[in-house]
Write a protein that holds these residues in place. Structure first.
Motif, PDB file in Angstrom:
ATOM      1  N   GLN A   1     -21.190 -25.919 -11.801  1.00  0.00           N
ATOM      2  CA  GLN A   1     -20.863 -27.435 -10.791  1.00  0.00           C
ATOM      3  C   GLN A   1     -20.786 -26.991  -9.316  1.00  0.00           C
ATOM      4  O   GLN A   1     -19.742 -25.831  -8.838  1.00  0.00           O
TER       5      GLN A   1
ATOM      6  N   ARG B   1     -27.049 -22.728 -12.345  1.00  0.00           N
ATOM      7  CA  ARG B   1     -27.535 -22.701 -14.136  1.00  0.00           C
ATOM      8  C   ARG B   1     -28.075 -22.063 -14.840  1.00  0.00           C
ATOM      9  O   ARG B   1     -27.279 -21.343 -16.052  1.00  0.00           O
TER      10      ARG B   1
ATOM     11  N   CYS C   1     -20.525 -36.071 -11.448  1.00  0.00           N
ATOM     12  CA  CYS C   1     -20.561 -35.914 -12.054  1.00  0.00           C
ATOM     13  C   CYS C   1     -21.882 -36.770 -13.120  1.00  0.00           C
ATOM     14  O   CYS C   1     -22.632 -36.338 -13.042  1.00  0.00           O
ATOM     15  N   ARG C   2     -21.643 -37.552 -12.347  1.00  0.00           N
ATOM     16  CA  ARG C   2     -22.920 -38.751 -12.527  1.00  0.00           C
ATOM     17  C   ARG C   2     -24.335 -38.190 -11.988  1.00  0.00           C
ATOM     18  O   ARG C   2     -25.187 -38.215 -12.705  1.00  0.00           O
TER      19      ARG C   2
ATOM     20  N   GLU D   1     -24.835 -34.615 -11.243  1.00  0.00           N
ATOM     21  CA  GLU D   1     -25.094 -33.560 -11.637  1.00  0.00           C
ATOM     22  C   GLU D   1     -26.073 -33.920 -13.282  1.00  0.00           C
ATOM     23  O   GLU D   1     -26.906 -33.159 -13.406  1.00  0.00           O
ATOM     24  N   VAL D   2     -24.837 -34.987 -13.739  1.00  0.00           N
ATOM     25  CA  VAL D   2     -25.831 -35.008 -15.093  1.00  0.00           C
ATOM     26  C   VAL D   2     -27.304 -35.688 -14.371  1.00  0.00           C
ATOM     27  O   VAL D   2     -28.339 -35.178 -15.483  1.00  0.00           O
ATOM     28  N   GLU D   3     -27.455 -36.389 -13.992  1.00  0.00           N
ATOM     29  CA  GLU D   3     -28.701 -36.928 -13.527  1.00  0.00           C
ATOM     30  C   GLU D   3     -29.762 -35.117 -13.124  1.00  0.00           C
ATOM     31  O   GLU D   3     -30.687 -35.894 -13.600  1.00  0.00           O
TER      32      GLU D   3
ATOM     33  N   ASP E   1     -25.118 -29.898 -17.659  1.00  0.00           N
ATOM     34  CA  ASP E   1     -23.629 -30.303 -19.062  1.00  0.00           C
ATOM     35  C   ASP E   1     -23.011 -30.481 -18.073  1.00  0.00           C
ATOM     36  O   ASP E   1     -21.679 -29.356 -18.592  1.00  0.00           O
ATOM     37  N   VAL E   2     -22.182 -32.242 -17.721  1.00  0.00           N
ATOM     38  CA  VAL E   2     -20.989 -31.395 -17.500  1.00  0.00           C
ATOM     39  C   VAL E   2     -20.289 -33.411 -18.285  1.00  0.00           C
ATOM     40  O   VAL E   2     -20.658 -34.363 -18.214  1.00  0.00           O
ATOM     41  N   ALA E   3     -19.449 -32.944 -17.437  1.00  0.00           N
ATOM     42  CA  ALA E   3     -18.002 -34.835 -18.059  1.00  0.00           C
ATOM     43  C   ALA E   3     -16.453 -35.238 -17.306  1.00  0.00           C
ATOM     44  O   ALA E   3     -16.256 -33.831 -17.018  1.00  0.00           O
TER      45      ALA E   3
ATOM     46  N   GLU F   1     -13.417 -32.587 -14.022  1.00  0.00           N
ATOM     47  CA  GLU F   1     -14.580 -32.482 -14.535  1.00  0.00           C
ATOM     48  C   GLU F   1     -14.888 -31.275 -15.420  1.00  0.00           C
ATOM     49  O   GLU F   1     -14.281 -30.433 -14.331  1.00  0.00           O
TER      50      GLU F   1
ATOM     51  N   CYS G   1     -17.225 -28.773 -16.913  1.00  0.00           N
ATOM     52  CA  CYS G   1     -18.546 -27.905 -16.930  1.00  0.00           C
ATOM     53  C   CYS G   1     -18.371 -26.135 -17.963  1.00  0.00           C
ATOM     54  O   CYS G   1     -17.930 -24.983 -17.301  1.00  0.00           O
TER      55      CYS G   1
END
Ligand SMILES: Cc1cc2nc3c(=O)[nH]c(=O)nc-3n(C[C@H](O)[C@H](O)[C@H](O)COP(=O)(O)OP(=O)(O)OC[C@H]3O[C@@H](n4cnc5c(N)ncnc54)[C@H](O)[C@@H]3O)c2cc1C
Length: 389
Positions: free
Chosen positions: A61, A85, A126-127, A129-131, A135-137, A159, A161
């Motif tokens: 991340q 990644r 996080c938003r 990185e998802v875009e 895979d993060v939350a 966050e 990862c």
């Protein structure tokens, strides 16, 4: 099998490819090239560097502190996200090829927040990185209490990862040197390149032990690549960034993840032997060129205090060693591949989390040297970005 760096010093006067810098990138590059039949030598000064000092965090991340400190470099960081990644599955395959358990463990990474502002920053990151396909939350405090019960009460969220983790650099560095040597790369150690010049279409490197002529040169000397590139009239803004590290005595495993902070310099993880490695970018002093960077008392205290604030159990452990190493700072992205202006010259300088990116960066540059398209898009890492209008 002995470590190649303890073997008698080989002599080389002419070689097809000379890799300057024998950190993780240069040594991997030498191994990849030699494995495909190239006549290659990796020459290293034996100076303090990133690969022998690093914390072994496997990062994916984006680093929030870097983003806050250098917002102008966020686009570069985003463009290198895919490399981070891809670097993790590459490390897994690479460890298999090494045939050694380097304690590579991908158990996930937490970037923690202590207040609303930090958590909002992480949520926005996080938003994004998802875009960008990561895979993060965001995890709430109750979710963290289940996943990471070792975190102290100061932590309100994080966050997560899952692709992040750790590796033991002491094991990996030795294994990589043996692997590269076993594939036929000549490893020259304690031999700084003092001068690099063009000689017709080839290169002439003057080292502390003599002259080496090479058809191709790869600069893998971290920040020291800047001075070597300048000798060929190439501007390379790669700067020395001396950083501090601490390690505790071993204890029962209790930290299951790589832990970082949204806003403060810290990384934490446990090695296989139970020692807690505490790093994250506290400053060290730069000594004179080629000498060990200077440990600062304020960094020992600051780094360790922050560690026990986040993970209170650390307060019961003794610090057994403190050291400093020199990282290479660029602009959120590595410098990889060829340069049109100087045929035969290649750059192999990874991004700031260059231990994570090391083996993959080396593979991609090896492909460029061998005249193939690299498997990942490295256009954002081109050296030409520094001379572009
Ligand atoms: C304290 C610290 C902690 C870090 N933690 C992490 C982490 O947890 N995870 C992560 O991914 N990254 C981390 N990094 C960054 C990472 O270690 C580096 O990005 C990476 O090791 C760079 O590898 P490299 O092979 O490009 O360069 P280096 O490892 O810096 O090697 C460069 C080599 O070039 C040689 N050299 C220099 N000049 C010459 C010359 N003139 N002639 C011949 N040889 C020369 C040097 O002797 C050196 O061995 C950390 C860095 C530091 C300093």
């Amino acid at each position: 099998m002995t470590d190649p760096s303890s073997a008698p010093h080989p002599r080389v006067s002419e070689i097809s490819t000379l890799v300057i810098g024998g950190g993780i990138v240069g040594t991997c590059l030498g191994g990849f090239l030699a494995g495909e039949g190239d006549d290659v030598a990796v020459i290293d000064a034996g100076w303090p560097a990133g690969s022998i000092a690093n914390a072994g965090s496997i990062h994916v991340q984006m680093q929030s502190q870097f983003m806050s400190d250098y917002p102008q470099y966020i686009p570069r960081l985003e463009r290198s996200l895919n490399l981070y990644r891809q670097a993790v599955p590459f490390w897994k395959r690479f460890q298999d090829d090494l045939g050694v358990d380097c304690e590579l463990r991908i158990t996930g990474g937490l970037m923690i927040a202590e207040d609303r502002r930090q958590l909002d920053f992480l949520s926005k990151k996080c938003r994004r990185e998802v875009e960008l396909g990561l895979d993060v939350a965001i995890l709430t405090r109750p979710e963290l209490a289940k996943l990471a019960p070792y975190l102290g009460p100061a932590v309100i969220g994080a966050e997560f990862c899952p692709a992040e983790g750790k590796v033991n650099p002491l094991l990996a560095n030795t294994a990589i040197r043996r692997w590269a040597n076993g594939r036929g790369a000549v490893l020259l150690h304690e031999e700084p390149v003092l001068r690099l010049e063009l000689e017709g279409k080839a290169f002439r490197a003057t080292t502390s032990r003599g002259i080496i002529r090479a058809g191709r040169v790869a600069l893998a000397a971290g920040f020291a690549s800047k001075d070597l590139a300048a000798q060929l009239s190439i501007e390379l803004p790669a700067e020395a960034d001396p950083l501090h590290m601490n390690i505790t005595e071993g204890t029962t495993p209790f930290i299951g993840h790589l832990v970082q902070h949204a806003d403060r310099p810290i990384t934490l993880k446990q090695l296989g032997g139970g020692q807690v490695v505490i790093g994250g970018g506290w400053p060290a002093g730069l000594g004179t060129p080629g000498t060990i960077p200077i440990v600062k008392l304020s960094s020992i205290i600051g780094n360790v205090s922050l560690a026990q604030h986040i993970i209170p159990q650390i307060a019961q452990l003794r610090i057994i060693r403190t050291w400093a190493g020199i990282n290479t700072f660029v602009d959120g992205c590595g410098i990889l591949g060829r340069i049109d202006a100087v045929p035969g010259l290649f750059f192999a300088i990874p991004g700031s989390a260059g231990y994570t990116l090391g083996p993959l960066s080396a593979r991609l540059v090896a492909d460029c040297i061998l005249g193939r398209d690299p498997s990942e898009d490295i256009s954002a890492c081109s050296v030409d970005r520094f001379s572009a209008p």
